[in-house]
Scaffold this active site. Sequence first.
Site, mmCIF file in Angstrom:
data_model
loop_
_atom_site.group_PDB
_atom_site.id
_atom_site.type_symbol
_atom_site.label_atom_id
_atom_site.label_comp_id
_atom_site.label_asym_id
_atom_site.label_seq_id
_atom_site.Cartn_x
_atom_site.Cartn_y
_atom_site.Cartn_z
ATOM 1 N N CYS A 161 68.719 31.676 11.005
ATOM 2 C CA CYS A 161 70.070 32.144 11.347
ATOM 3 C C CYS A 161 69.954 33.091 12.539
ATOM 4 O O CYS A 161 69.086 33.965 12.561
ATOM 5 C CB CYS A 161 70.713 32.863 10.158
ATOM 6 S SG CYS A 161 70.874 31.808 8.707
ATOM 7 N N CYS B 274 70.125 37.165 12.159
ATOM 8 C CA CYS B 274 69.392 37.817 11.071
ATOM 9 C C CYS B 274 67.982 38.211 11.519
ATOM 10 O O CYS B 274 67.239 37.381 12.052
ATOM 11 C CB CYS B 274 69.307 36.878 9.871
ATOM 12 S SG CYS B 274 68.437 37.629 8.471
ATOM 13 N N CYS C 96 61.451 33.942 6.554
ATOM 14 C CA CYS C 96 62.477 32.947 6.216
ATOM 15 C C CYS C 96 62.443 31.842 7.252
ATOM 16 O O CYS C 96 62.204 32.092 8.432
ATOM 17 C CB CYS C 96 63.862 33.603 6.216
ATOM 18 S SG CYS C 96 65.180 32.516 5.627
ATOM 19 N N GLU D 62 60.528 43.389 1.457
ATOM 20 C CA GLU D 62 61.356 44.582 1.300
ATOM 21 C C GLU D 62 62.346 44.371 0.156
ATOM 22 O O GLU D 62 62.837 43.262 -0.060
ATOM 23 C CB GLU D 62 62.116 44.854 2.606
ATOM 24 C CG GLU D 62 61.184 44.887 3.806
ATOM 25 C CD GLU D 62 61.856 45.270 5.110
ATOM 26 O OE1 GLU D 62 61.144 45.701 6.015
ATOM 27 O OE2 GLU D 62 63.089 45.139 5.237
ATOM 28 N N CYS E 151 72.115 44.673 5.402
ATOM 29 C CA CYS E 151 72.064 43.210 5.479
ATOM 30 C C CYS E 151 71.553 42.763 6.835
ATOM 31 O O CYS E 151 72.046 43.205 7.870
ATOM 32 C CB CYS E 151 73.458 42.610 5.331
ATOM 33 S SG CYS E 151 74.250 42.962 3.793
ATOM 34 N N CYS F 213 68.620 44.790 -4.404
ATOM 35 C CA CYS F 213 68.602 43.641 -3.496
ATOM 36 C C CYS F 213 67.163 43.126 -3.433
ATOM 37 O O CYS F 213 66.253 43.851 -3.034
ATOM 38 C CB CYS F 213 69.102 44.113 -2.139
ATOM 39 S SG CYS F 213 69.205 42.813 -0.931
HETATM 40 N N1 SAH Z 1 69.223 33.586 2.777
HETATM 41 C C1 SAH Z 1 70.250 34.035 1.871
HETATM 42 C C2 SAH Z 1 69.912 35.380 1.284
HETATM 43 C C3 SAH Z 1 69.929 36.527 2.288
HETATM 44 S S1 SAH Z 1 71.387 37.402 2.007
HETATM 45 C C4 SAH Z 1 71.586 34.030 2.553
HETATM 46 O O1 SAH Z 1 71.619 33.938 3.771
HETATM 47 O O2 SAH Z 1 72.605 34.093 1.866
HETATM 48 C C5 SAH Z 1 71.594 38.254 3.454
HETATM 49 C C6 SAH Z 1 73.067 38.319 3.855
HETATM 50 O O3 SAH Z 1 73.141 39.132 5.003
HETATM 51 C C7 SAH Z 1 73.606 36.956 4.218
HETATM 52 O O4 SAH Z 1 74.937 36.827 3.806
HETATM 53 C C8 SAH Z 1 73.539 36.986 5.727
HETATM 54 O O5 SAH Z 1 74.500 36.157 6.297
HETATM 55 C C9 SAH Z 1 73.795 38.431 6.019
HETATM 56 N N2 SAH Z 1 73.224 38.874 7.290
HETATM 57 C C10 SAH Z 1 72.170 38.365 7.943
HETATM 58 N N3 SAH Z 1 71.944 39.029 9.081
HETATM 59 C C11 SAH Z 1 72.890 39.985 9.161
HETATM 60 C C12 SAH Z 1 73.170 41.024 10.091
HETATM 61 N N4 SAH Z 1 72.403 41.209 11.164
HETATM 62 N N5 SAH Z 1 74.212 41.841 9.838
HETATM 63 C C13 SAH Z 1 74.961 41.681 8.732
HETATM 64 N N6 SAH Z 1 74.728 40.740 7.800
HETATM 65 C C14 SAH Z 1 73.704 39.896 8.023
#
Ligand code: SAH
Length: 354
Positions: free
Chosen positions: A124, A127, A120, A100, A341, A113
């Site tokens: 986390c 996410c 991945c 995406e 995000c 983006c």
């Molecule tokens: N793997 C990298 C790139 C992805 S960026 C990284 O983690 O930085 C995606 C961003 O969205 C990251 O800052 C992550 O912490 C945030 N994110 C992930 N899941 C989320 C959620 N459910 N709600 C809001 N932000 C989220």
Amino acid sequence: MDAGRTPDDRRTHLRSQTLESLAVWTAKRGFEDFRASQVAGWIYNRPLAPVEAMHTLPAAVRAALTEDFVCSVPGLPGNQLSVDGTRKFLSQFEDGRIVESVIIPRDERLTLCISAQAGCAMDCKFCATATLGLLRNLEAGEIVGQILRAREFSAGHPLTNYVFMGMGEPLANYDRLLVAIEIMTARWGLGISPRRITVSTVGLVPQLERLVTETNVNIAVSLSAARDELRDRLMPVNRRYPLAELMGACKRLGLPKRKRVTFEYVMLAGVNDTKRDAEDLIRLFHGLAVKLNLIPFNPYPGSGFERPSDEHTRDFQERILAAGVHTTVRTSRGRDIDAACGQLAAASPPRDQG
Ligand code: SAH
């Protein structure tokens, strides 16, 4: 590096090639030298098109390209526009894998983006992409392809910012990311200033240090907890690179040349948004020029976390601002189409899309 590899063994993507690797290819194939920049012009300065459409290239060059490289143009199995103007589109590659990408308009900016991996491996806990596991790394050409596609959608209104904040951990796909950045920033490539590119990472320390010495792009580090015990649970990568090591690396990142490091902090109600968390953050940032971006949690089915109220988020922000830390709150965009995000989780084409 992939792009330096001659296509003897396994075919590489056409759009993973640098001008240098194309020059190696034309020499090897016995074509005139200028064909290399002509091909670069076709693949990087025009809309995504198959090799057959590259009508200024002789038939022999076109045939050789399709023999030596993967030339397919990604499919577009989904494309949705949010009520707020955010667009999410899918790219499907020749093996069926889907990623995406999201185009986000805000004021004068138009931000793309970009995804660096399908799925991945970082796991986390907050996410949606993590629920897929790692499906595979993207080739440089598949990263570049997302940009070319986005440029078609935004024709007449150029993209201004490029953020690696889509699916995947960009620094876990380091070599291909580096080739993609080379193609993005080169004059023979997409001609994007590195100041307009941001790579976001969970904090893979060795690759982070390499990226800073090897490119001039901006860095964003996803923090989301200010204590090891909590970060270990939310972001398992912390067990490999704990906070002291991560923050130590950030302090050595060669500032002020690249201004300040941005830290992202997903706010999870009752988990990492207390007064103590704010104080721990302030302590963690001591002596470091940072920008903190708070991202209120965007829910997805089965996450088990909740989004704090706007009021609580503001209080948390103000507590940190009061300590002199530059802190902003990211307003989430495209939530109605699951483009915000942490909501990117396409593994197969959505049924209702064409
Ligand atoms: N793997 C990298 C790139 C992805 S960026 C990284 O983690 O930085 C995606 C961003 O969205 C990251 O800052 C992550 O912490 C945030 N994110 C992930 N899941 C989320 C959620 N459910 N709600 C809001 N932000 C989220």
